[in-house]
Design a protein around this motif. Structure first.
Motif, PDB file in Angstrom:
ATOM      1  N   LYS A 197       0.840  -1.385  -0.052  1.00  0.00           N
ATOM      2  CA  LYS A 197       0.216  -0.127  -0.205  1.00  0.00           C
ATOM      3  C   LYS A 197       1.045   1.466   0.335  1.00  0.00           C
ATOM      4  CE  LYS A 197      -0.535   0.072   4.974  1.00  0.00           C
ATOM      5  NZ  LYS A 197      -1.434   0.139   6.174  1.00  0.00           N
TER       6      LYS A 197
ATOM      7  N   GLU B 186      -7.512   4.830  -4.134  1.00  0.00           N
ATOM      8  CA  GLU B 186      -6.612   4.024  -4.602  1.00  0.00           C
ATOM      9  C   GLU B 186      -5.875   4.867  -5.688  1.00  0.00           C
ATOM     10  OE1 GLU B 186      -5.602  -0.256  -5.612  1.00  0.00           O
ATOM     11  OE2 GLU B 186      -7.993  -0.068  -5.130  1.00  0.00           O
TER      12      GLU B 186
ATOM     13  N   ASP C  43      -4.231   2.102  -0.713  1.00  0.00           N
ATOM     14  CA  ASP C  43      -3.482   2.909  -0.795  1.00  0.00           C
ATOM     15  C   ASP C  43      -3.044   3.555   0.507  1.00  0.00           C
ATOM     16  OD1 ASP C  43      -2.573   1.759  -2.868  1.00  0.00           O
ATOM     17  OD2 ASP C  43      -3.073   2.917  -4.380  1.00  0.00           O
TER      18      ASP C  43
END
Length: 209
Positions: free
Chosen positions: A45, A160, A182
């Motif tokens: 991430k 993301e 993320d």
């Protein structure tokens, strides 16, 4: 005032992140892809999109098949997946205020409907599933055409960096949420218009824009 909102699903509304490593191990075994430890997987991430692929030494040409396998693996645990705290209440509140709500996701419509039925959150005007992993623009453009909208009429909500990239290619504004797949610093690097760390902050952003 924007009255049309497009939501990502995994990592934004639904906490599929909790089952991500379980799904990941099944898919990597099926495709003979280099498998990371759980700690290494969690570290992904913090990496850029291309560095994530480099970590697995996987070709982008394999993505469509991997995406299909991933959706299939997720289907077996959809009934166990929970929403992030406050998201169901927020979606119902937005609908009651007259917002037009959509989902655009790489997950399948069938998987998403298992979730929306289970949590009685059938508030979406349309669910667009199976969006390309690296390029959601095609489905986003289709949505805008179908509902006679412009990019100025909508806000996208995702978790993301790939969501930010797709939105910016279309000059569409995005709210990035930091509770998904993320890392917050990676999201900030891609310069989303807004960042939300909590659902109440997300609600404030949406209502003010």
């Amino acid at each position: 005032m924007v009255k049309t909102l497009i939501f990502d699903f995994d990592g934004t509304i639904a906490n599929t992140r909790a089952f991500a490593y379980h799904v990941y191990t099944k898919v990597t075994e099926q495709h003979n892809i280099k498998q990371l430890t759980e700690e290494e997987f969690d570290h992904l991430k913090t990496l850029s999109l291309m560095d994530k692929f480099r970590a697995h030494d996987v070709s982008l040409f394999k993505l469509p098949k991997i995406a299909r396998r991933t959706r299939s693996a997720i289907s077996h645990v959809m009934h166990e997946i929970e929403p992030f705290d406050g998201m169901i209440e927020l979606l119902k509140s937005l609908k009651s205020k007259g917002y037009q709500l959509f989902i655009v996701s790489s997950n399948s419509e069938n998987n998403i409907r298992v979730f929306t039925d289970q949590y009685d959150v059938n508030v979406f005007d349309k669910i667009y599933g199976r969006a390309k992993y690296l390029k959601k623009e095609k489905i986003l453009k289709k949505l805008l055409r179908t509902y006679d909208l412009t990019t100025d009429d909508v806000l996208y909500i995702g978790d993301e960096t790939r969501d930010i990239v797709s939105c910016h290619r279309m000059n569409m504004r995005i709210v990035s949420v930091s509770w998904g797949f993320d890392d917050k610093d990676m999201l900030i690097n891609e310069k989303p218009e807004f960042i939300a760390d909590h659902v109440d902050i997300l609600e404030k952003i949406l209502l003010e824009n």
